[in-house]
Design a protein around this motif. Sequence first.
Motif, mmCIF file in Angstrom:
data_model
loop_
_atom_site.group_PDB
_atom_site.id
_atom_site.type_symbol
_atom_site.label_atom_id
_atom_site.label_comp_id
_atom_site.label_asym_id
_atom_site.label_seq_id
_atom_site.Cartn_x
_atom_site.Cartn_y
_atom_site.Cartn_z
ATOM 1 N N ALA A 100 -85.255 -27.033 42.411
ATOM 2 C CA ALA A 100 -85.700 -26.062 41.729
ATOM 3 C C ALA A 100 -84.835 -24.385 41.659
ATOM 4 C CB ALA A 100 -87.029 -25.213 41.973
ATOM 5 N N PHE A 101 -84.071 -24.292 42.895
ATOM 6 C CA PHE A 101 -83.085 -23.118 43.103
ATOM 7 C C PHE A 101 -82.218 -23.335 41.958
ATOM 8 C CE2 PHE A 101 -85.688 -23.489 47.008
ATOM 9 C CZ PHE A 101 -86.466 -22.691 47.649
ATOM 10 N N LEU A 102 -81.523 -24.096 42.304
ATOM 11 C CA LEU A 102 -79.781 -24.261 41.041
ATOM 12 C C LEU A 102 -80.151 -24.044 39.809
ATOM 13 C CD1 LEU A 102 -77.109 -24.722 40.864
ATOM 14 C CD2 LEU A 102 -78.285 -27.265 40.290
ATOM 15 N N ALA A 103 -81.972 -24.783 39.393
ATOM 16 C CA ALA A 103 -82.208 -24.266 37.911
ATOM 17 C C ALA A 103 -82.658 -22.007 38.080
ATOM 18 C CB ALA A 103 -83.561 -24.193 37.839
ATOM 19 N N LEU A 104 -83.379 -21.482 38.563
ATOM 20 C CA LEU A 104 -83.712 -20.429 38.794
ATOM 21 C C LEU A 104 -82.390 -19.268 39.237
ATOM 22 C CD1 LEU A 104 -85.350 -17.694 39.820
ATOM 23 C CD2 LEU A 104 -84.449 -17.982 42.202
ATOM 24 N N ILE A 105 -81.006 -19.721 39.905
ATOM 25 C CA ILE A 105 -79.014 -19.281 39.776
ATOM 26 C C ILE A 105 -79.068 -19.348 38.793
ATOM 27 C CG2 ILE A 105 -77.382 -19.953 40.972
ATOM 28 C CD1 ILE A 105 -78.607 -20.593 43.256
ATOM 29 N N ALA A 106 -79.187 -20.763 37.958
ATOM 30 C CA ALA A 106 -78.914 -21.168 36.502
ATOM 31 C C ALA A 106 -79.497 -20.172 35.859
ATOM 32 C CB ALA A 106 -78.877 -22.236 36.136
ATOM 33 N N PHE A 107 -80.391 -20.097 34.944
ATOM 34 C CA PHE A 107 -81.920 -18.485 34.721
ATOM 35 C C PHE A 107 -81.550 -17.356 35.411
ATOM 36 C CE2 PHE A 107 -85.708 -15.542 34.787
ATOM 37 C CZ PHE A 107 -85.978 -15.559 32.987
ATOM 38 N N ILE A 108 -81.213 -16.659 36.203
ATOM 39 C CA ILE A 108 -80.043 -15.392 36.728
ATOM 40 C C ILE A 108 -78.830 -15.062 35.688
ATOM 41 C CG2 ILE A 108 -79.147 -13.601 38.408
ATOM 42 C CD1 ILE A 108 -81.927 -15.207 40.104
ATOM 43 N N GLY A 109 -77.883 -16.429 36.180
ATOM 44 C CA GLY A 109 -76.639 -16.168 35.688
ATOM 45 C C GLY A 109 -77.182 -15.842 33.898
ATOM 46 N N GLY A 110 -77.839 -16.573 33.229
ATOM 47 C CA GLY A 110 -77.635 -17.066 31.897
ATOM 48 C C GLY A 110 -78.876 -15.580 31.660
ATOM 49 N N LEU A 111 -79.790 -14.661 32.308
ATOM 50 C CA LEU A 111 -80.163 -13.555 31.883
ATOM 51 C C LEU A 111 -78.638 -12.343 31.642
ATOM 52 C CD1 LEU A 111 -82.825 -12.007 31.835
ATOM 53 C CD2 LEU A 111 -82.623 -11.780 33.484
ATOM 54 N N SER A 112 -78.412 -12.679 33.454
ATOM 55 C CA SER A 112 -77.334 -11.673 33.283
ATOM 56 C C SER A 112 -76.262 -11.536 32.344
ATOM 57 C CB SER A 112 -76.579 -11.376 34.515
ATOM 58 O OG SER A 112 -75.622 -12.866 35.285
ATOM 59 N N ALA A 113 -75.742 -12.688 31.551
ATOM 60 C CA ALA A 113 -74.989 -12.954 30.566
ATOM 61 C C ALA A 113 -75.357 -12.014 29.130
ATOM 62 C CB ALA A 113 -74.330 -14.767 30.327
#
Length: 700
Positions: free
Chosen positions: A117-130
């Motif tokens: 889940a934490f890896l998914a969270l980091i991927a989501f945050i990266g996608g949000l910022s991009a």
Amino acid sequence: MTFGLYNGFADLFSTAADRGVDTLFTVSADNDYRVWMTMTMLSMAAIICLPRQFYMTAVENPDESFLRKATWLFPLYLLVINIFVLPIALAGRLSFEGASYEADKFKLTVPQFHDQAFLALIAFIGGLSAATSMVIVASIALATMVCNDLIMPLLLRWRGLNINKNDDLTGLLLTIRRVSILLILILGYVYYLIASESYSLVTIGLVSFAAAAQFAPPIIGGIFWKGASYRGAMTGLARGFVVWLYTLLLPSFAQSGWLPISFIEQGPYGLTLLKPYALFGMEGFDRLTHALFWSMLANIGAYCIVSLLSHQTAIERIQGTLFVDVFGHTDDDRDSRYWRGSATVADLQQLVGRFVGVQRAAQAFADFAAERDINLRKIQSADAALLDFAEKMLAGAIGSATARVMVGSVVKGEIVGLDEVYRILDETSQVIEYSHRLEQKSAELEQATALLRNANERLKELDSLKDHFLSMVSHELRTPLTSLRAFGEILIDNPEVSPEERERFLNVIIKESSRLTRLIDQLLDLARMEAGQMDWSLDTVDIAATIREAMATLAGLIKENEVEVEVRIPENLPMVRADRDQLIQVVINLVSNAIKFCDKEKGHIDLTVSVRDDMLEVSVADNGKGIPVDMMERIFEKFHQSIGRDEDKPQGSGLGLAICREIVSFLGGHIWVANKEQSGAIFAFTVPRADRQDVRLSAE
């Protein structure tokens, strides 16, 4: 996914081959080749023709040498970011084999499927910022292009408006750009809502690429074909977009239920030859290839036929020569012969300084002189290179068309030679017409000069405010994102973290996410208010009940900070005319602001309501240190932050008081701040009484 779920590329690819998922990296049918060629062509066109791509490549590009670096750096960047696209796709297909899935979300769903889940969270945050950065760049680029190249030229040529006689057009420019940004975002979101049921995110992007590709024929033709004409380019663009609309956009509406499905299956009015996915009976092609073929056929065909049959104007012939034979017109030695006249270095530097700042202009001119090893103080008349440099600096602040006119207003020279005439006709036709008109009417010249001087000063101030605003927005968005990423990395890199520490870190992530959401909501609300797009619900409101509801909302914050709050509300107060929810927001903002800045040890706040003629006055007083005199006028500005409660960091986002000012001003009241005699500050605002509003409006 490559080195965690599998043991590298070889293991992943062999596993995919064993399970029959290796079709993702093979081309096995003729249709696949057509799709591959279509996507390649669309991608090539998108690199040049997408608005933000074109804006950064052509409009904002200050030096042609940057293109040499981009020719190898940009493809390398695309290659690097796509190395793991195929492994992610394979891992997603293998993880959800035999089940329904959305390939667009593999970067989120695959980690969740494997309990990461934490890896998914980091991927989501990266996608949000991009995604946030792409939305900002694209919307600002589009809004600038719409304002500078579409709306303002139209308004300036509309004689009935006479906006060129206004003393200050900066407010109009800001309004056009802000409204354009909002409309662009709203239109994009509306189309997503309409088409998301039938199209995936990737397909929506490809539909957009097909639209942007319609600009490719006139762009490429203008570079290599002298015989191309304006009428041919516009005809080709219009026909290409109509075909794209018919074969791609309207069918997406039909698939989402906004149009009858018979439009796709049987064609309009039952005409099978006009079926949007099989136009004129051409079947066997995928939808994207089919639409690209017909739209480009209509676009390029009309472009070539109309250009060949129509008669070119003189300016079109000149532009064709300058574009196609561009390398024959870029010799610096020849450029120096174009202008021989009265444009001085001092005039140019003063003109540029009015729009971009005196210090910035002086530094830029000094750098220009240093690069060419010349002394501008010893040069009286500016040459073509310096004129071009000054125009480019101005274009970055006020647009290329306006910059050309501004430079032309200080240049009055002698033109020598046929090539020079061609150059001036192409680049300064507007300047010649404008200068001729000014020479005939000296009185209008003096008036125009005064108007330009005022506009220059205002635009310079607004340019500085724009830079500050964008800087503060970027900072405020980056701070919570940085915290989210940092704590997420800590949790990922340190699985042995104790449950207590893990809970504390997750609470920080939740808190920063809430802060980011509040900031975005405040920015959107403030933008809507300033643009006049806010939905207000005006009604007769009981201000006493409204204040009590606001204080009930703040009860937890008051208790947490151990602040004593005394509320004084007289009985039988008259009703007010206001938006109840927005009025609650004003009270919450002012009281929470007072909590931050009251005395740390024994905080005390007085909230008082009183009647003032046809107004009700609400004041919120704290017992803090007060507000420095030099900050009184800036306290209600956006992103103005102060220090409170003996802390060394700014409090809040700096938007609360700005929002209060917008709300109170719309309601017809006034908001101000003053320091108490002993210590502390008083924020007060007024709201019109409902029983006196009609009388007051009649008197006005």
